[in-house]
Design a protein around this motif. Structure first.
Motif, PDB file in Angstrom:
ATOM      1  N   ASN A  54       0.851  -1.178   0.000  1.00 45.41           N
ATOM      2  CA  ASN A  54       0.000   0.000   0.000  1.00 45.41           C
ATOM      3  C   ASN A  54       0.895   1.239   0.000  1.00 45.41           C
ATOM      4  OD1 ASN A  54      -1.378   2.241   1.459  1.00 45.41           O
ATOM      5  ND2 ASN A  54      -3.075   0.778   1.509  1.00 45.41           N
ATOM      6  N   SER A  56       0.531   4.294   1.183  1.00 44.13           N
ATOM      7  CA  SER A  56       0.686   5.011   2.455  1.00 44.13           C
ATOM      8  C   SER A  56       1.577   4.244   3.428  1.00 44.13           C
ATOM      9  CB  SER A  56      -0.672   5.310   3.085  1.00 44.13           C
ATOM     10  OG  SER A  56      -1.357   4.112   3.396  1.00 44.13           O
ATOM     11  N   VAL A  57       1.465   2.940   3.428  1.00 44.73           N
ATOM     12  CA  VAL A  57       2.306   2.113   4.305  1.00 44.73           C
ATOM     13  C   VAL A  57       3.764   2.204   3.865  1.00 44.73           C
ATOM     14  CG1 VAL A  57       2.828  -0.261   5.000  1.00 44.73           C
ATOM     15  CG2 VAL A  57       0.464   0.529   4.946  1.00 44.73           C
ATOM     16  N   THR A 100      -0.043   3.678  10.983  1.00 44.42           N
ATOM     17  CA  THR A 100      -0.302   3.499   9.551  1.00 44.42           C
ATOM     18  C   THR A 100      -0.205   2.039   9.161  1.00 44.42           C
ATOM     19  OG1 THR A 100       0.523   5.717   9.060  1.00 44.42           O
ATOM     20  CG2 THR A 100       0.438   4.169   7.228  1.00 44.42           C
ATOM     21  N   ASN A 101       0.816   1.348   9.654  1.00 41.98           N
ATOM     22  CA  ASN A 101       0.988  -0.073   9.328  1.00 41.98           C
ATOM     23  C   ASN A 101      -0.082  -0.948   9.961  1.00 41.98           C
ATOM     24  OD1 ASN A 101       3.588  -0.961   7.752  1.00 41.98           O
ATOM     25  ND2 ASN A 101       4.143   0.858   8.915  1.00 41.98           N
ATOM     26  N   SER A 104      -3.763  -0.130   8.155  1.00 39.93           N
ATOM     27  CA  SER A 104      -3.872  -0.015   6.702  1.00 39.93           C
ATOM     28  C   SER A 104      -4.348  -1.330   6.124  1.00 39.93           C
ATOM     29  CB  SER A 104      -2.508   0.348   6.117  1.00 39.93           C
ATOM     30  OG  SER A 104      -2.606   0.450   4.730  1.00 39.93           O
ATOM     31  N   HIS A 107      -1.872  -4.358   2.938  1.00 40.87           N
ATOM     32  CA  HIS A 107      -0.410  -4.330   2.964  1.00 40.87           C
ATOM     33  C   HIS A 107       0.077  -5.720   3.232  1.00 40.87           C
ATOM     34  CE1 HIS A 107      -1.202  -3.864   7.279  1.00 40.87           C
ATOM     35  NE2 HIS A 107       0.007  -4.301   7.479  1.00 40.87           N
TER      36      HIS A 107
END
Length: 107
Positions: A54, A56-57, A100-101, A104, A107
């Motif tokens: 992903n 963002s990740v 975030t991780n 999300s 991912h």
């Protein structure tokens, strides 16, 4: 495989950033060339990681871990000092990367 490519991108970025400092504003040829090569490797492997991770990740992890490693190298190699507000800021970045991780999808 995405996280391996991301790890290579992070290491290449940290190496490139340190060569950039050593290039003294791109006035020293070898560190300047090493900076460019490192960043080519960095962005190429970052782009490969985005095939499976992903955005963002990947970007949060790349930026966050890069800041941490660059700070460590700055302190250990360049003998730079880090103060409490800087450590708090870095800590907030780490929290952001973890959040975030953790939350999300895909991912």
């Amino acid at each position: 495989m995405g996280y391996i490519e991301l790890a290579i991108a992070i290491v290449a970025e940290v190496i490139g950033t340190n060569f950039m400092k050593a290039s003294v504003g791109f006035t020293k040829l070898i560190p300047a060339v090493a900076t460019i090569i490192s960043y080519i490797i960095c962005f190429y492997t970052l782009s490969l990681s985005l095939k499976t991770l992903n955005l963002s990740v990947a970007y949060a992890t790349w930026g966050g871990v890069g800041i941490i490693l660059t700070t460590i190298v700055g302190v250990m190699y360049w003998k730079q000092e880090v103060n409490i507000p800087q450590l708090i800021g870095i800590g907030l970045i780490v929290i952001g990367v973890v959040v975030t991780n953790m939350f999300s999808e895909g991912h």
